[in-house]
Scaffold this active site. Structure first.
Site, PDB file in Angstrom:
ATOM      1  N   ASP A 125      -9.889  -2.075   7.363  1.00  0.00           N
ATOM      2  CA  ASP A 125      -9.393  -3.403   7.762  1.00  0.00           C
ATOM      3  C   ASP A 125     -10.526  -4.415   7.937  1.00  0.00           C
ATOM      4  OD1 ASP A 125      -6.699  -2.354   8.042  1.00  0.00           O
ATOM      5  OD2 ASP A 125      -7.406  -1.434   9.902  1.00  0.00           O
TER       6      ASP A 125
ATOM      7  N   HIS B 202      -4.154  -4.689   1.370  1.00  0.00           N
ATOM      8  CA  HIS B 202      -5.088  -5.793   1.153  1.00  0.00           C
ATOM      9  C   HIS B 202      -4.320  -7.098   1.289  1.00  0.00           C
ATOM     10  CE1 HIS B 202      -8.328  -3.191  -0.051  1.00  0.00           C
ATOM     11  NE2 HIS B 202      -7.639  -2.691  -1.044  1.00  0.00           N
TER      12      HIS B 202
END
Length: 433
Positions: free
Chosen positions: A13, A41
């Site tokens: 992340d 994403h």
């Protein structure tokens, strides 16, 4: 010519999607090499927000070839859903702009059911799986029981392998996990239908990448998750099931290590983690909640709130070492805009003694105490800066101090979610990092 690998330098992340999106402008091929749809994403293109879980971020750029390598595990249903959404948005006009390795392993319904059932029975020992069947699929791959895409395309081979797998998987589901079994029919016809669609995208991607690299084309390898989630080098067992480090770019695509030229690690200006596992700089106070809210720290795949903490130089320094990073892209610096004082972890102590590196022993890692250095915050909005010189002095000092602590040049600084809110100090495709 430069072929570049992008890896997460923390626990995932980190903002890889945005950085890959920026670097894609300079690449010919964009390649996923590990993981599955357990990673999301998030990209912001103009006013449009796009979340991808399987298809490489480069798909939003015209004229780029996107490749999903053999190291990825593929959920056909999710893959087809992403293709449909992209086409509905006017993207992916040419099917051959997206290629999938014929050797990729397929996530089956029993993988997902086993994943969820195991986690439910784990109690306090939960790993924090997304329940997408990633781990069980990799288990079958290593155990040589897996069903590859090439198998799925041959109805007879697929039928034989599916029957063999169901004999074992149904015993596991019923006898060990107390869940319901699958019938052959409910899976076979559904997945044969998927095969008819997937056939348009199948290729010998290793050979294509070899020929493209030999012809001087630029390759960009897009990692998922992060270094500390690597199955070998992460905080085991609180890791993912694949090789998230730079070496996975070779094993997960069939590209030679000699054809990798730059390796860029992505790191937030602070650190986050999803799920269980050690996290020495975790903040359980108002500062942690502030990071979570300002940084919108909720998983793109699961929606789970992320654990937040101060920047951990020990973690990123480790990522520099095991990946051979040639540069670091620092993201979300703007999230720290309103902190009067910012802490940075410069090292750990265990039972009062300093540690030279991250401990492999989980019991030790969980008891590590962070050693902090305090730096002054800049208390201003930096999202309008377009060069490093335009940043406030205290923001520049913060970046330079992190660079010193991790022992690797910072080549990019992200100061907002949009593409134009990015300061590129050095471009791995154009400059020697």
């Amino acid at each position: 010519m430069a072929n570049v690998v992008v890896v997460g330098a923390q626990w995932g992340d980190e903002g890889k999607g945005k950085v890959v999106d920026i670097y894609t402008e300079h690449a010919d091929d964009v390649v996923r090499y590990q993981g599955g749809n357990n990673a999301g994403h998030t990209l912001v293109v103009g006013e449009e927000k796009v979340v991808l879980h399987l298809i490489p971020s480069g798909i939003l750029h015209e004229g780029k070839r996107c490749i999903i390598g053999n190291g990825v595990v593929l959920d056909p249903e999710v893959f087809i859903q992403e293709i449909t959404r992209l086409k509905d948005k006017g993207r992916l006009k040419d099917d051959r702009a997206l290629l999938v390795s014929e050797s990729i392993h397929i996530i089956m319904p029993y993988h997902k059911r086993i994943d969820i059932a195991r986690e439910a029975k784990s109690g306090e020992k939960k790993i924090g799986t997304t329940g997408r069947g990633i781990g069980p699929t990799y288990e079958d791959k290593i155990g040589r029981r897996g069903i590859r895409l090439m198998d799925l395309l041959d109805r007879d081979v697929f039928a034989r392998k599916l029957k063999e797998n169901l004999e074992e998987k149904n015993v596991i589901l019923e006898k060990l996990l107390g869940d319901k079994p699958f019938t052959f029919e409910e899976i076979y016809e559904q997945y044969c239908g998927y095969a008819d669609i997937l056939r348009n995208y199948v290729a010998d991607t290793s050979l294509i990448l070899y020929n493209d690299s030999k012809a001087g084309k630029k390759l960009l390898f897009e990692g998922a998750q992060g270094t500390l989630l690597d199955v070998d080098h992460g905080t085991y067992p609180f890791v993912t099931s694949s090789s998230t480090c730079a070496g996975g770019a070779c094993t997960g695509t069939g590209v030679s290590p000699r054809d990798i030229h730059e390796i860029i690690g992505i790191s937030k200006a602070y650190v986050t983690r999803v799920g269980s596992g050690p996290f020495p700089t975790e903040l359980l106070d108002a500062d942690g909640e502030k990071l979570r809210q300002v940084g919108h720290e909720f998983g793109a795949t699961t929606g789970r709130p992320r654990r937040c903490g101060w920047f951990d130089a020990m973690v990123v320094r480790y990522a520099v070492r095991v990946n051979g990073l040639t540069g670091v892209a620092l993201t979300k610096l703007d999230v720290l805009n309103d902190f009067e004082t910012i802490k940075v972890c410069t090292g750990y102590t265990f039972e009062g003694k300093p540690l030279a590196d991250l401990p492999a022993n989980l019991a030790v890692f969980e008891k590590c105490e962070p050693v902090y250095e305090e730096l002054p915050g800049w208390m201003s909005d930096i999202s309008g800066a377009r060069t490093f010189e335009e940043l406030p002095e205290k923001a520049k000092s913060y970046v330079k101090r992190l660079e010193q602590l991790i022992g690797c040049p910072i080549v990019l600084v992200s100061i907002g979610p949009r593409r134009d809110q990015t300061i590129i100090i050095s471009n791995p495709f154009q400059d020697k990092v």
